[in-house]
Design a protein around this motif. Sequence first.
Motif, PDB file in Angstrom:
ATOM      1  N   LEU A 225       0.828  -1.214   0.000  1.00 49.42           N
ATOM      2  CA  LEU A 225       0.000   0.000   0.000  1.00 49.42           C
ATOM      3  C   LEU A 225       0.858   1.258   0.000  1.00 49.42           C
ATOM      4  CD1 LEU A 225      -2.662  -1.190   2.589  1.00 49.42           C
ATOM      5  CD2 LEU A 225      -3.125  -0.643   0.190  1.00 49.42           C
ATOM      6  N   ALA A 226       1.937   1.249   0.795  1.00 44.27           N
ATOM      7  CA  ALA A 226       2.792   2.426   0.897  1.00 44.27           C
ATOM      8  C   ALA A 226       3.544   2.697  -0.397  1.00 44.27           C
ATOM      9  CB  ALA A 226       3.775   2.252   2.054  1.00 44.27           C
ATOM     10  N   GLN A 227       3.954   1.641  -1.097  1.00 43.34           N
ATOM     11  CA  GLN A 227       4.762   1.805  -2.300  1.00 43.34           C
ATOM     12  C   GLN A 227       3.921   2.049  -3.549  1.00 43.34           C
ATOM     13  OE1 GLN A 227       7.161  -1.763  -2.289  1.00 43.34           O
ATOM     14  NE2 GLN A 227       7.986  -1.290  -0.268  1.00 43.34           N
ATOM     15  N   VAL A 228       2.739   1.447  -3.612  1.00 44.02           N
ATOM     16  CA  VAL A 228       1.890   1.604  -4.800  1.00 44.02           C
ATOM     17  C   VAL A 228       1.044   2.872  -4.708  1.00 44.02           C
ATOM     18  CG1 VAL A 228       0.095   0.524  -6.213  1.00 44.02           C
ATOM     19  CG2 VAL A 228       1.854  -0.889  -5.152  1.00 44.02           C
ATOM     20  N   ARG A 229       0.552   3.191  -3.515  1.00 42.80           N
ATOM     21  CA  ARG A 229      -0.325   4.348  -3.295  1.00 42.80           C
ATOM     22  C   ARG A 229      -1.481   4.332  -4.308  1.00 42.80           C
ATOM     23  NH1 ARG A 229       2.035   8.379  -0.120  1.00 42.80           N
ATOM     24  NH2 ARG A 229       0.827  10.010  -1.169  1.00 42.80           N
ATOM     25  N   PRO A 230      -2.239   3.245  -4.327  1.00 44.85           N
ATOM     26  CA  PRO A 230      -3.302   3.127  -5.327  1.00 44.85           C
ATOM     27  C   PRO A 230      -4.481   4.044  -5.021  1.00 44.85           C
ATOM     28  CG  PRO A 230      -3.485   1.359  -3.743  1.00 44.85           C
ATOM     29  CD  PRO A 230      -2.216   2.116  -3.398  1.00 44.85           C
ATOM     30  N   ALA A 231      -5.282   4.292  -6.031  1.00 47.09           N
ATOM     31  CA  ALA A 231      -6.497   5.070  -5.811  1.00 47.09           C
ATOM     32  C   ALA A 231      -7.518   4.292  -4.995  1.00 47.09           C
ATOM     33  CB  ALA A 231      -7.101   5.478  -7.158  1.00 47.09           C
ATOM     34  N   TRP A 232      -7.460   2.951  -5.094  1.00 47.17           N
ATOM     35  CA  TRP A 232      -8.484   2.115  -4.460  1.00 47.17           C
ATOM     36  C   TRP A 232      -7.848   0.780  -4.111  1.00 47.17           C
ATOM     37  CZ3 TRP A 232     -13.735   0.898  -7.355  1.00 47.17           C
ATOM     38  CH2 TRP A 232     -14.704   0.486  -6.431  1.00 47.17           C
ATOM     39  N   ALA A 233      -8.139   0.256  -2.916  1.00 39.74           N
ATOM     40  CA  ALA A 233      -7.591  -1.028  -2.494  1.00 39.74           C
ATOM     41  C   ALA A 233      -8.600  -1.768  -1.638  1.00 39.74           C
ATOM     42  CB  ALA A 233      -6.294  -0.844  -1.712  1.00 39.74           C
ATOM     43  N   SER A 234      -8.613  -3.087  -1.773  1.00 36.94           N
ATOM     44  CA  SER A 234      -9.427  -3.928  -0.891  1.00 36.94           C
ATOM     45  C   SER A 234      -8.532  -4.522   0.189  1.00 36.94           C
ATOM     46  CB  SER A 234     -10.125  -5.038  -1.680  1.00 36.94           C
ATOM     47  OG  SER A 234      -9.189  -5.943  -2.230  1.00 36.94           O
ATOM     48  N   ILE A 235      -9.070  -4.566   1.417  1.00 37.69           N
ATOM     49  CA  ILE A 235      -8.308  -5.007   2.589  1.00 37.69           C
ATOM     50  C   ILE A 235      -9.224  -5.890   3.437  1.00 37.69           C
ATOM     51  CG2 ILE A 235      -7.187  -4.255   4.721  1.00 37.69           C
ATOM     52  CD1 ILE A 235      -6.522  -1.609   3.320  1.00 37.69           C
ATOM     53  N   ALA A 236      -8.838  -7.132   3.674  1.00 34.15           N
ATOM     54  CA  ALA A 236      -9.626  -8.017   4.528  1.00 34.15           C
ATOM     55  C   ALA A 236      -9.315  -7.723   5.993  1.00 34.15           C
ATOM     56  CB  ALA A 236      -9.318  -9.479   4.207  1.00 34.15           C
ATOM     57  N   VAL A 237     -10.330  -7.343   6.758  1.00 34.21           N
ATOM     58  CA  VAL A 237     -10.084  -6.978   8.154  1.00 34.21           C
ATOM     59  C   VAL A 237      -9.508  -8.159   8.935  1.00 34.21           C
ATOM     60  CG1 VAL A 237     -11.729  -5.076   8.251  1.00 34.21           C
ATOM     61  CG2 VAL A 237     -12.519  -7.389   8.735  1.00 34.21           C
ATOM     62  N   ARG A 238      -9.943  -9.373   8.632  1.00 32.42           N
ATOM     63  CA  ARG A 238      -9.425 -10.527   9.390  1.00 32.42           C
ATOM     64  C   ARG A 238      -7.960 -10.788   9.080  1.00 32.42           C
ATOM     65  NH1 ARG A 238     -12.757 -15.777   7.742  1.00 32.42           N
ATOM     66  NH2 ARG A 238     -14.365 -14.490   8.716  1.00 32.42           N
ATOM     67  N   GLU A 239      -7.503 -10.396   7.886  1.00 32.73           N
ATOM     68  CA  GLU A 239      -6.080 -10.540   7.581  1.00 32.73           C
ATOM     69  C   GLU A 239      -5.252  -9.506   8.328  1.00 32.73           C
ATOM     70  OE1 GLU A 239      -6.110 -12.596   3.151  1.00 32.73           O
ATOM     71  OE2 GLU A 239      -5.474 -10.512   3.352  1.00 32.73           O
TER      72      GLU A 239
END
Length: 257
Positions: A103-117
């Motif tokens: 996330l820090a290196q790509v800095r995408p406009a949109w990302a999905s993140i699984a809370v359990r992960e």
Amino acid sequence: MPLPAMPLPFVMVAPNGARRGKSDHPALPITLPEIIETARSCYAAGAHGLHLHIRDDQGAHSLDSGRYREALAELGRALPELLVQITTEAVGLFSVADQLACLAQVRPAWASIAVREIARDGGLAPQVYATCAEAGTRVQHIVYDPDDLALLHDWQSQGIIQPGQDDVLCVLGRYSQGQQSLPSDLAPFLAHLPPNGQKMLCAFGGQEHACLAAGAAHGFALRVGFENSLTNAQGTPHQDNAASVAALIALLQRTPA
């Protein structure tokens, strides 16, 4: 008198995922040129967004930031109208620190993140969400059951999840052999959804489209594609991702609002 046409929900295509390959379906895109061609055909079929998984040279799931940046740039040139979301899915291969670095290196406009992960290393959770906020990354929280939603609410109340990071993707079922999700699987989520943000739905197996149509009736955006299902309700494989997108949209157009 015919009913007036109703606007269709937002449709995102998830064309490959992290687990499937050509042996599962020859039209499943692996390489970047294949992903771009799939994106073109799905956009033409009516998809508004793309859930992006990248693969390494051996075809395995990857969170490589360079590959992500290349893919985002190529998709942006080829289809500037298509919204693209990257995944941070771990698939048992990547740590929370790896996901944060992506996330820090790509800095995408949109990302999905699984809370359990992310909960595997909860001490990094504040940094994950702060990194997204600083980069302007829109966050979609992947939730598999009401317990995940309870964790989401807890992190919101603690300020770990920052204001505006309210989107959720409700997943009906699991990544497992023979998983067949049903429209009734949506019911446990409905009482626990956050009040704000976009709500999206995906489902596994031959009833994928029926599940998504049920979600549309509750105001959900929809995610469809070979990551979750390769076949229609009769068990016949879709020709490709675009065929699945087109079939879903045709169903939505036939379904009363």
